[in-house]
Design a protein around this motif. Structure first.
Motif, PDB file in Angstrom:
ATOM      1  N   ILE A  44      19.284  69.990  30.931  1.00 27.82           N
ATOM      2  CA  ILE A  44      20.339  70.425  31.849  1.00 27.82           C
ATOM      3  C   ILE A  44      21.654  69.876  31.319  1.00 27.82           C
ATOM      4  CG2 ILE A  44      21.220  70.379  34.203  1.00 27.82           C
ATOM      5  CD1 ILE A  44      18.302  69.955  35.129  1.00 27.82           C
ATOM      6  N   SER A  45      22.476  70.788  30.831  1.00 27.85           N
ATOM      7  CA  SER A  45      23.753  70.433  30.233  1.00 27.85           C
ATOM      8  C   SER A  45      24.831  70.459  31.320  1.00 27.85           C
ATOM      9  CB  SER A  45      24.069  71.439  29.120  1.00 27.85           C
ATOM     10  OG  SER A  45      25.265  71.121  28.469  1.00 27.85           O
ATOM     11  N   VAL A  46      25.471  69.315  31.529  1.00 28.79           N
ATOM     12  CA  VAL A  46      26.381  69.129  32.670  1.00 28.79           C
ATOM     13  C   VAL A  46      27.821  68.978  32.195  1.00 28.79           C
ATOM     14  CG1 VAL A  46      26.865  67.693  34.693  1.00 28.79           C
ATOM     15  CG2 VAL A  46      24.512  67.908  33.848  1.00 28.79           C
ATOM     16  N   GLU A  47      28.723  69.695  32.851  1.00 25.26           N
ATOM     17  CA  GLU A  47      30.150  69.559  32.542  1.00 25.26           C
ATOM     18  C   GLU A  47      30.797  68.497  33.413  1.00 25.26           C
ATOM     19  OE1 GLU A  47      31.361  73.999  31.137  1.00 25.26           O
ATOM     20  OE2 GLU A  47      31.260  73.641  33.285  1.00 25.26           O
ATOM     21  N   ARG A  48      31.739  67.820  32.832  1.00 22.42           N
ATOM     22  CA  ARG A  48      32.529  66.858  33.598  1.00 22.42           C
ATOM     23  C   ARG A  48      33.647  67.605  34.325  1.00 22.42           C
ATOM     24  NH1 ARG A  48      31.300  64.535  28.761  1.00 22.42           N
ATOM     25  NH2 ARG A  48      33.314  64.822  27.776  1.00 22.42           N
ATOM     26  N   PRO A  49      34.142  67.017  35.424  1.00 24.06           N
ATOM     27  CA  PRO A  49      35.222  67.664  36.167  1.00 24.06           C
ATOM     28  C   PRO A  49      36.428  67.989  35.275  1.00 24.06           C
ATOM     29  CG  PRO A  49      34.310  65.904  37.464  1.00 24.06           C
ATOM     30  CD  PRO A  49      33.684  65.800  36.084  1.00 24.06           C
ATOM     31  N   GLY A  50      36.929  69.217  35.465  1.00 20.91           N
ATOM     32  CA  GLY A  50      38.095  69.664  34.719  1.00 20.91           C
ATOM     33  C   GLY A  50      37.750  70.334  33.395  1.00 20.91           C
ATOM     34  N   LEU A  51      36.486  70.326  33.012  1.00 20.56           N
ATOM     35  CA  LEU A  51      36.059  70.982  31.774  1.00 20.56           C
ATOM     36  C   LEU A  51      35.184  72.182  32.123  1.00 20.56           C
ATOM     37  CD1 LEU A  51      35.167  67.830  29.640  1.00 20.56           C
ATOM     38  CD2 LEU A  51      37.235  69.228  29.516  1.00 20.56           C
ATOM     39  N   GLY A  52      35.307  73.255  31.330  1.00 20.62           N
ATOM     40  CA  GLY A  52      34.513  74.452  31.582  1.00 20.62           C
ATOM     41  C   GLY A  52      34.780  75.005  32.962  1.00 20.62           C
ATOM     42  N   LYS A  61      37.226  57.987  37.715  1.00 22.20           N
ATOM     43  CA  LYS A  61      36.864  56.977  36.724  1.00 22.20           C
ATOM     44  C   LYS A  61      35.559  57.398  36.067  1.00 22.20           C
ATOM     45  CE  LYS A  61      38.954  53.174  39.315  1.00 22.20           C
ATOM     46  NZ  LYS A  61      39.674  53.996  40.244  1.00 22.20           N
ATOM     47  N   VAL A  62      35.267  56.855  34.900  1.00 21.43           N
ATOM     48  CA  VAL A  62      34.038  57.190  34.174  1.00 21.43           C
ATOM     49  C   VAL A  62      32.815  56.929  35.066  1.00 21.43           C
ATOM     50  CG1 VAL A  62      32.612  56.599  32.175  1.00 21.43           C
ATOM     51  CG2 VAL A  62      35.078  56.820  31.908  1.00 21.43           C
ATOM     52  N   LEU A  63      32.835  55.844  35.819  1.00 21.33           N
ATOM     53  CA  LEU A  63      31.696  55.509  36.683  1.00 21.33           C
ATOM     54  C   LEU A  63      31.427  56.568  37.755  1.00 21.33           C
ATOM     55  CD1 LEU A  63      32.059  51.654  37.208  1.00 21.33           C
ATOM     56  CD2 LEU A  63      30.138  52.855  36.157  1.00 21.33           C
ATOM     57  N   ASP A  64      32.440  57.350  38.126  1.00 19.15           N
ATOM     58  CA  ASP A  64      32.257  58.382  39.147  1.00 19.15           C
ATOM     59  C   ASP A  64      31.274  59.460  38.709  1.00 19.15           C
ATOM     60  OD1 ASP A  64      34.084  57.085  40.793  1.00 19.15           O
ATOM     61  OD2 ASP A  64      35.780  58.278  40.041  1.00 19.15           O
ATOM     62  N   HIS A  65      31.109  59.632  37.401  1.00 17.42           N
ATOM     63  CA  HIS A  65      30.226  60.690  36.903  1.00 17.42           C
ATOM     64  C   HIS A  65      28.764  60.420  37.249  1.00 17.42           C
ATOM     65  CE1 HIS A  65      29.570  64.322  34.694  1.00 17.42           C
ATOM     66  NE2 HIS A  65      28.670  63.738  33.929  1.00 17.42           N
ATOM     67  N   ALA A  66      28.399  59.159  37.373  1.00 16.70           N
ATOM     68  CA  ALA A  66      27.017  58.816  37.723  1.00 16.70           C
ATOM     69  C   ALA A  66      26.651  59.413  39.083  1.00 16.70           C
ATOM     70  CB  ALA A  66      26.831  57.303  37.725  1.00 16.70           C
ATOM     71  N   ASN A  67      27.569  59.370  40.023  1.00 18.28           N
ATOM     72  CA  ASN A  67      27.298  59.946  41.339  1.00 18.28           C
ATOM     73  C   ASN A  67      27.163  61.463  41.261  1.00 18.28           C
ATOM     74  OD1 ASN A  67      26.843  59.480  44.170  1.00 18.28           O
ATOM     75  ND2 ASN A  67      28.798  60.513  44.509  1.00 18.28           N
ATOM     76  N   ASP A  68      27.978  62.107  40.415  1.00 22.32           N
ATOM     77  CA  ASP A  68      27.846  63.559  40.213  1.00 22.32           C
ATOM     78  C   ASP A  68      26.449  63.896  39.718  1.00 22.32           C
ATOM     79  OD1 ASP A  68      30.526  63.824  40.885  1.00 22.32           O
ATOM     80  OD2 ASP A  68      31.192  64.045  38.804  1.00 22.32           O
ATOM     81  N   ARG A  70      23.691  62.094  39.997  1.00 23.58           N
ATOM     82  CA  ARG A  70      22.709  61.809  41.044  1.00 23.58           C
ATOM     83  C   ARG A  70      22.652  62.963  42.048  1.00 23.58           C
ATOM     84  NH1 ARG A  70      23.068  60.663  45.844  1.00 23.58           N
ATOM     85  NH2 ARG A  70      25.258  60.097  45.808  1.00 23.58           N
ATOM     86  N   GLU A  71      23.819  63.445  42.464  1.00 26.60           N
ATOM     87  CA  GLU A  71      23.866  64.551  43.425  1.00 26.60           C
ATOM     88  C   GLU A  71      23.302  65.836  42.825  1.00 26.60           C
ATOM     89  OE1 GLU A  71      27.782  64.942  45.069  1.00 26.60           O
ATOM     90  OE2 GLU A  71      27.699  62.966  46.024  1.00 26.60           O
ATOM     91  N   LEU A  72      23.602  66.101  41.553  1.00 32.72           N
ATOM     92  CA  LEU A  72      23.066  67.299  40.907  1.00 32.72           C
ATOM     93  C   LEU A  72      21.544  67.209  40.795  1.00 32.72           C
ATOM     94  CD1 LEU A  72      23.487  70.019  39.521  1.00 32.72           C
ATOM     95  CD2 LEU A  72      23.882  68.772  37.375  1.00 32.72           C
ATOM     96  N   ALA A  73      21.028  66.047  40.431  1.00 34.56           N
ATOM     97  CA  ALA A  73      19.575  65.861  40.348  1.00 34.56           C
ATOM     98  C   ALA A  73      18.932  66.111  41.713  1.00 34.56           C
ATOM     99  CB  ALA A  73      19.247  64.458  39.839  1.00 34.56           C
ATOM    100  N   GLU A  74      19.544  65.601  42.769  1.00 30.82           N
ATOM    101  CA  GLU A  74      19.020  65.841  44.119  1.00 30.82           C
ATOM    102  C   GLU A  74      19.057  67.327  44.460  1.00 30.82           C
ATOM    103  OE1 GLU A  74      21.096  63.445  47.005  1.00 30.82           O
ATOM    104  OE2 GLU A  74      20.397  61.566  46.089  1.00 30.82           O
ATOM    105  N   HIS A  75      20.171  67.984  44.140  1.00 25.52           N
ATOM    106  CA  HIS A  75      20.328  69.417  44.407  1.00 25.52           C
ATOM    107  C   HIS A  75      19.260  70.235  43.681  1.00 25.52           C
ATOM    108  CE1 HIS A  75      22.228  73.303  45.014  1.00 25.52           C
ATOM    109  NE2 HIS A  75      22.188  73.487  43.704  1.00 25.52           N
ATOM    110  N   LEU A  76      18.937  69.837  42.461  1.00 21.96           N
ATOM    111  CA  LEU A  76      17.939  70.557  41.650  1.00 21.96           C
ATOM    112  C   LEU A  76      16.521  70.043  41.886  1.00 21.96           C
ATOM    113  CD1 LEU A  76      19.967  70.749  38.310  1.00 21.96           C
ATOM    114  CD2 LEU A  76      19.635  72.570  40.017  1.00 21.96           C
ATOM    115  N   ASP A  77      16.374  69.090  42.795  1.00 25.38           N
ATOM    116  CA  ASP A  77      15.086  68.482  43.130  1.00 25.38           C
ATOM    117  C   ASP A  77      14.415  67.850  41.901  1.00 25.38           C
ATOM    118  OD1 ASP A  77      13.210  67.683  45.037  1.00 25.38           O
ATOM    119  OD2 ASP A  77      11.906  69.400  44.596  1.00 25.38           O
TER     120      ASP A  77
END
Length: 174
Positions: A44-52, A61-68, A70-77
């Motif tokens: 699963i190839s994930v884009e960072r905010p503001g890209l693509g 901050k870079v650390l904010d991406h970890a929460n993204d 985590r939420e995507l993993a939950e969304h995709l089960d």
């Protein structure tokens, strides 16, 4: 909105999140499609905010991406997963390794991880050197080019992108 694309095995096998370099997008995950299929791994190839196609989120901050992630993993089960960070995705992979629980994040690999830009660009290939310098001095131009490329590729299905990349790779290896 967070952009992502799925490559490799489409089944419920092991999952690896791919964090692309800079500049890049979810589409660069296409390079892992063949290996993912061969190994039975969903990429699963994930884009960072503001890209693509991911929405910009100023002030992050870079650390904010970890929460993204985590939420995507939950969304995709996706209950557990590995992570690959390439080049500019390396610092984000480290942030995830630091922040995400080991019950979910089982492994982290960093390939050619990028360090802070102030350590210099010596030894970088010319195209990356050009992009990094352009981004430092002409960020609007680099973003415009990125958006143009993404807008062209946005409407193509992943299968077509995989076909195009595989055709180029085969042509270059002949």
């Amino acid at each position: 909105q967070i952009g992502y694309a799925v490559y490799g095995a489409q089944s419920a096998g092991p999952t690896v999140f791919y964090l692309h370099g800079f500049p890049g997008s979810r589409l660069s995950g296409v390079l892992l499609d063949g290996p993912g299929k061969k190994l039975g791994v969903r990429i699963i190839s994930v884009e960072r905010p503001g890209l693509g196609i991911s929405s910009p989120q100023p002030g992050r901050k870079v650390l904010d991406h970890a929460n993204d992630l985590r939420e995507l993993a939950e969304h995709l089960d996706v209950k557990s997963y590995g992570l690959i960070g390439v080049s500019g995705g390396g610092p984000y992979a480290l942030a995830c390794a630091y922040s995400l629980p080991e019950e979910q994040l089982k492994s982290v690999s960093i390939i050619g991880g990028m360090g802070p830009i102030d350590i210099g660009l010596k030894g970088m290939n010319w195209s990356n050197w050009l992009i990094f310098n352009a981004f430092m001095y002409f960020p609007a131009l680099v973003r415009w080019i990125q958006h143009r490329v993404i807008s062209i590729l946005r409407d193509l299905p992943n299968e077509k992108i995989v076909e195009m990349v595989n055709g180029r790779v085969q042509k270059q290896s002949s």
